[in-house]
Design a protein around this motif. Structure first.
Motif, PDB file in Angstrom:
ATOM      1  N   SER A 182      33.802  41.388  46.595  1.00 44.56           N
ATOM      2  CA  SER A 182      33.490  40.574  45.583  1.00 44.56           C
ATOM      3  C   SER A 182      32.567  39.266  45.804  1.00 44.56           C
ATOM      4  CB  SER A 182      34.516  40.542  44.535  1.00 44.56           C
ATOM      5  OG  SER A 182      35.809  39.782  45.182  1.00 44.56           O
ATOM      6  N   PHE A 183      32.511  38.539  45.045  1.00 44.36           N
ATOM      7  CA  PHE A 183      32.043  37.165  45.319  1.00 44.36           C
ATOM      8  C   PHE A 183      32.760  36.352  44.167  1.00 44.36           C
ATOM      9  CE2 PHE A 183      29.261  36.303  41.686  1.00 44.36           C
ATOM     10  CZ  PHE A 183      28.700  37.864  41.501  1.00 44.36           C
ATOM     11  N   HIS A 184      32.914  35.192  44.337  1.00 39.07           N
ATOM     12  CA  HIS A 184      33.677  34.056  43.620  1.00 39.07           C
ATOM     13  C   HIS A 184      32.741  34.011  42.291  1.00 39.07           C
ATOM     14  CE1 HIS A 184      35.938  30.375  42.319  1.00 39.07           C
ATOM     15  NE2 HIS A 184      36.446  31.313  41.957  1.00 39.07           N
ATOM     16  N   SER A 185      33.276  34.354  41.199  1.00 36.43           N
ATOM     17  CA  SER A 185      32.473  34.257  39.709  1.00 36.43           C
ATOM     18  C   SER A 185      32.238  32.961  39.314  1.00 36.43           C
ATOM     19  CB  SER A 185      32.859  35.576  39.086  1.00 36.43           C
ATOM     20  OG  SER A 185      34.104  35.301  38.490  1.00 36.43           O
ATOM     21  N   GLY A 186      33.039  31.966  39.749  1.00 40.13           N
ATOM     22  CA  GLY A 186      33.157  30.918  38.787  1.00 40.13           C
ATOM     23  C   GLY A 186      33.311  29.740  39.630  1.00 40.13           C
ATOM     24  N   THR A 187      33.669  28.300  39.329  1.00 40.57           N
ATOM     25  CA  THR A 187      34.074  27.202  39.956  1.00 40.57           C
ATOM     26  C   THR A 187      35.477  26.912  39.617  1.00 40.57           C
ATOM     27  OG1 THR A 187      31.717  26.262  39.548  1.00 40.57           O
ATOM     28  CG2 THR A 187      33.485  25.086  40.193  1.00 40.57           C
ATOM     29  N   ASP A 188      36.203  26.674  40.648  1.00 39.18           N
ATOM     30  CA  ASP A 188      37.658  26.438  40.462  1.00 39.18           C
ATOM     31  C   ASP A 188      37.989  24.877  40.638  1.00 39.18           C
ATOM     32  OD1 ASP A 188      38.148  29.181  40.463  1.00 39.18           O
ATOM     33  OD2 ASP A 188      39.138  29.241  42.327  1.00 39.18           O
ATOM     34  N   PHE A 189      38.648  24.505  39.684  1.00 38.91           N
ATOM     35  CA  PHE A 189      39.129  23.122  39.666  1.00 38.91           C
ATOM     36  C   PHE A 189      40.543  23.066  39.885  1.00 38.91           C
ATOM     37  CE2 PHE A 189      35.465  20.820  37.714  1.00 38.91           C
ATOM     38  CZ  PHE A 189      34.731  22.026  37.192  1.00 38.91           C
ATOM     39  N   ARG A 190      41.125  22.093  40.893  1.00 38.73           N
ATOM     40  CA  ARG A 190      42.492  21.903  41.038  1.00 38.73           C
ATOM     41  C   ARG A 190      43.241  21.523  39.642  1.00 38.73           C
ATOM     42  NH1 ARG A 190      43.621  18.231  45.999  1.00 38.73           N
ATOM     43  NH2 ARG A 190      43.500  20.201  46.934  1.00 38.73           N
ATOM     44  N   HIS A 263      45.371  26.515  38.624  1.00 38.78           N
ATOM     45  CA  HIS A 263      44.150  26.024  38.773  1.00 38.78           C
ATOM     46  C   HIS A 263      43.078  26.691  37.406  1.00 38.78           C
ATOM     47  CE1 HIS A 263      42.844  29.912  40.471  1.00 38.78           C
ATOM     48  NE2 HIS A 263      41.675  29.901  39.932  1.00 38.78           N
ATOM     49  N   LEU A 264      42.055  26.151  37.337  1.00 35.26           N
ATOM     50  CA  LEU A 264      41.187  26.488  36.257  1.00 35.26           C
ATOM     51  C   LEU A 264      39.902  27.179  36.922  1.00 35.26           C
ATOM     52  CD1 LEU A 264      39.795  26.561  33.540  1.00 35.26           C
ATOM     53  CD2 LEU A 264      38.882  24.258  34.081  1.00 35.26           C
ATOM     54  N   HIS A 265      39.780  28.285  36.424  1.00 39.16           N
ATOM     55  CA  HIS A 265      38.600  28.994  37.016  1.00 39.16           C
ATOM     56  C   HIS A 265      37.443  29.036  35.648  1.00 39.16           C
ATOM     57  CE1 HIS A 265      36.327  32.630  38.586  1.00 39.16           C
ATOM     58  NE2 HIS A 265      35.896  32.714  37.530  1.00 39.16           N
ATOM     59  N   PHE A 266      36.459  28.428  35.898  1.00 39.27           N
ATOM     60  CA  PHE A 266      35.276  28.170  34.915  1.00 39.27           C
ATOM     61  C   PHE A 266      34.125  29.071  35.326  1.00 39.27           C
ATOM     62  CE2 PHE A 266      31.655  25.258  33.818  1.00 39.27           C
ATOM     63  CZ  PHE A 266      31.827  25.551  32.519  1.00 39.27           C
ATOM     64  N   GLU A 267      33.592  29.769  34.213  1.00 37.09           N
ATOM     65  CA  GLU A 267      32.601  30.650  34.355  1.00 37.09           C
ATOM     66  C   GLU A 267      31.437  30.484  33.519  1.00 37.09           C
ATOM     67  OE1 GLU A 267      34.544  34.544  35.820  1.00 37.09           O
ATOM     68  OE2 GLU A 267      32.911  35.199  34.275  1.00 37.09           O
ATOM     69  N   VAL A 268      30.333  30.759  33.787  1.00 35.91           N
ATOM     70  CA  VAL A 268      29.182  30.576  32.712  1.00 35.91           C
ATOM     71  C   VAL A 268      28.439  31.835  32.599  1.00 35.91           C
ATOM     72  CG1 VAL A 268      27.000  29.255  32.233  1.00 35.91           C
ATOM     73  CG2 VAL A 268      29.216  28.138  32.948  1.00 35.91           C
ATOM     74  N   HIS A 269      28.133  32.403  31.756  1.00 41.46           N
ATOM     75  CA  HIS A 269      26.905  33.378  31.382  1.00 41.46           C
ATOM     76  C   HIS A 269      25.738  33.086  30.671  1.00 41.46           C
ATOM     77  CE1 HIS A 269      30.492  35.900  33.236  1.00 41.46           C
ATOM     78  NE2 HIS A 269      29.599  36.878  33.042  1.00 41.46           N
ATOM     79  N   VAL A 270      24.522  33.461  31.125  1.00 39.21           N
ATOM     80  CA  VAL A 270      23.368  33.155  30.270  1.00 39.21           C
ATOM     81  C   VAL A 270      22.600  34.276  30.415  1.00 39.21           C
ATOM     82  CG1 VAL A 270      21.217  31.722  30.743  1.00 39.21           C
ATOM     83  CG2 VAL A 270      23.433  30.787  31.303  1.00 39.21           C
ATOM     84  N   ASN A 271      22.319  34.612  29.002  1.00 36.91           N
ATOM     85  CA  ASN A 271      21.313  35.809  28.677  1.00 36.91           C
ATOM     86  C   ASN A 271      21.778  37.095  29.446  1.00 36.91           C
ATOM     87  OD1 ASN A 271      19.674  34.572  26.814  1.00 36.91           O
ATOM     88  ND2 ASN A 271      18.514  33.439  28.484  1.00 36.91           N
ATOM     89  N   GLY A 272      23.173  37.316  29.523  1.00 34.00           N
ATOM     90  CA  GLY A 272      23.819  38.367  30.042  1.00 34.00           C
ATOM     91  C   GLY A 272      23.878  38.555  31.564  1.00 34.00           C
ATOM     92  N   THR A 273      23.772  37.346  32.286  1.00 37.55           N
ATOM     93  CA  THR A 273      23.988  37.296  33.763  1.00 37.55           C
ATOM     94  C   THR A 273      24.849  36.269  34.007  1.00 37.55           C
ATOM     95  OG1 THR A 273      21.719  38.158  33.878  1.00 37.55           O
ATOM     96  CG2 THR A 273      22.615  36.727  35.811  1.00 37.55           C
ATOM     97  N   LEU A 274      25.763  36.237  34.927  1.00 33.05           N
ATOM     98  CA  LEU A 274      26.567  35.283  35.629  1.00 33.05           C
ATOM     99  C   LEU A 274      26.014  34.186  36.470  1.00 33.05           C
ATOM    100  CD1 LEU A 274      29.927  34.960  35.859  1.00 33.05           C
ATOM    101  CD2 LEU A 274      29.505  36.001  38.201  1.00 33.05           C
ATOM    102  N   VAL A 275      25.936  33.082  36.135  1.00 37.68           N
ATOM    103  CA  VAL A 275      25.497  32.064  36.800  1.00 37.68           C
ATOM    104  C   VAL A 275      26.399  30.924  37.558  1.00 37.68           C
ATOM    105  CG1 VAL A 275      23.258  32.540  35.874  1.00 37.68           C
ATOM    106  CG2 VAL A 275      24.730  30.692  34.941  1.00 37.68           C
ATOM    107  N   ASP A 276      25.808  30.434  38.226  1.00 43.50           N
ATOM    108  CA  ASP A 276      26.487  29.261  39.216  1.00 43.50           C
ATOM    109  C   ASP A 276      26.641  28.254  38.063  1.00 43.50           C
ATOM    110  OD1 ASP A 276      27.029  26.777  40.280  1.00 43.50           O
ATOM    111  OD2 ASP A 276      25.797  26.971  41.903  1.00 43.50           O
ATOM    112  N   PRO A 277      27.998  27.883  37.579  1.00 43.40           N
ATOM    113  CA  PRO A 277      28.279  27.006  36.374  1.00 43.40           C
ATOM    114  C   PRO A 277      27.677  25.531  36.611  1.00 43.40           C
ATOM    115  CG  PRO A 277      30.164  28.043  37.258  1.00 43.40           C
ATOM    116  CD  PRO A 277      29.314  28.462  38.149  1.00 43.40           C
ATOM    117  N   LEU A 278      27.783  24.979  37.886  1.00 48.60           N
ATOM    118  CA  LEU A 278      27.505  23.362  38.105  1.00 48.60           C
ATOM    119  C   LEU A 278      26.098  23.389  38.015  1.00 48.60           C
ATOM    120  CD1 LEU A 278      30.255  22.230  40.567  1.00 48.60           C
ATOM    121  CD2 LEU A 278      30.270  22.455  37.790  1.00 48.60           C
ATOM    122  N   GLN A 279      25.263  24.259  38.541  1.00 49.66           N
ATOM    123  CA  GLN A 279      23.870  24.320  38.603  1.00 49.66           C
ATOM    124  C   GLN A 279      23.163  24.547  37.268  1.00 49.66           C
ATOM    125  OE1 GLN A 279      21.418  26.866  38.249  1.00 49.66           O
ATOM    126  NE2 GLN A 279      19.629  25.753  39.094  1.00 49.66           N
TER     127      GLN A 279
END
Ligand SMILES: [Zn+2]
Length: 290
Positions: A182-190, A263-279
């Protein structure tokens, strides 16, 4: 500043006077590309505009942050996209005639790290009951992400869900016993248990639920295909169906679901696709920049 990278491509007035701006000429896998389109006010009404990229079609929406006839489209690139030059075509229909404008976009390999994990095969086993639960939760999430609310709730540049150190970046490849699982699907915040988690933009809460991997999860629909997710909460502060404001507390950080610590795992989906949240947050900023 990111907006300096804007490419302005003015087309010859063969037909409509339209101006197309791309946020990037090159994108990494799992990044988002923003297209802005400005049409001359004198031109006849365009009945339909869409972009075609990597075998999918993306709608253009009116850009309410700019005056005149301005439109935008968000094009997400899949994490699994292979490095190559890919054709992006903007199609618009004017007085029943179709017009095409094509650009070559370079997709390059994102600078994602590898995390090697060694686990005893027995520990990686998930019971049949839990496998069913995971499949159900995945199906429910996909249904949410595939739905696009026509209205955009976002009113200003997106904020962060909390001010804290990022402990695990998006996209890290996770190799279990040497195999890419798998790959990490979000950005983790302490975040210590109890730290407030805030909405990054206005929207409607569409999921408040305890899930197998994500634990206590909140998903917000920001409209026009944009969703944000906040996982592993210890407590919820919102209900499903509720409208929330940017900065509003959604819940408190915790260690629910499959985690090794709070921790907080933060995720973003755009038009049905998982994307890099910070970008994505950085790219969405260009919508508000005139
Ligand atoms: Zn995470």
């Amino acid at each position: 500043m990111k907006y300096l990278l804007l490419l302005s491509l003015t087309l010859l007035p063969l037909f409509a006077k339209i101006d197309i701006e791309l946020s990037n000429g090159a994108v990494a896998n799992a990044q988002t590309l923003l297209i802005k389109l400005h049409a001359d006010a004198e031109e006849p009404k365009m009945s339909r505009i869409y972009a075609a990229f990597e075998g999918k079609r993306y709608p253009f929406y009116r850009n309410k942050f700019e005056q005149g006839r301005s439109f935008y489209a968000l094009i997400p690139v899949s994490y699994y996209a292979k490095p190559k030059e890919s054709r992006l075509t903007v199609v618009h229909i004017e007085n029943g005639k179709k017009f095409y404008n094509s650009y070559l976009i370079e997709i390059y390999k994102g600078d994602y790290k590898s995390e090697k994990l060694s686990v005893a095969p027995s520990r990686a086993q998930i019971s049949a009951k839990n496998r069913k639960r995971i499949a159900r939760e995945r199906k429910e999430a996909h249904k949410i992400y595939r739905t696009s609310t026509p209205r955009l709730y976002i009113k200003k540049a997106l904020s962060l869900p909390m001010e804290s150190k990022i402990t695990s970046a998006f996209g890290n490849r996770r190799l279990f016993n040497g195999v890419l699982k798998s790959f990490h699907s979000g950005t983790d915040f302490r975040a210590k248990t109890g730290t407030p988690i805030r909405a990054v933009a206005d929207g409607r809460v569409v999921l408040v639920k305890n899930r197998f991997f994500a634990g206590n999860s909140v998903i917000i629909d920001h409209g026009q295909g944009i969703y944000t997710g906040y996982y592993h909460m210890s407590r919820f502060k919102v209900r499903k169906g509720q409208f929330v404001k940017r900065g509003q507390i959604l819940g408190l950080a915790g260690a629910t679901g499959r985690v090794t610590g709070p921790h907080l795992h933060f995720e973003v989906h755009v038009n049905g696709t998982l994307v890099d949240p910070l970008q994505f947050i950085e790219t969405a900023d260009l919508l508000f920049w005139k």
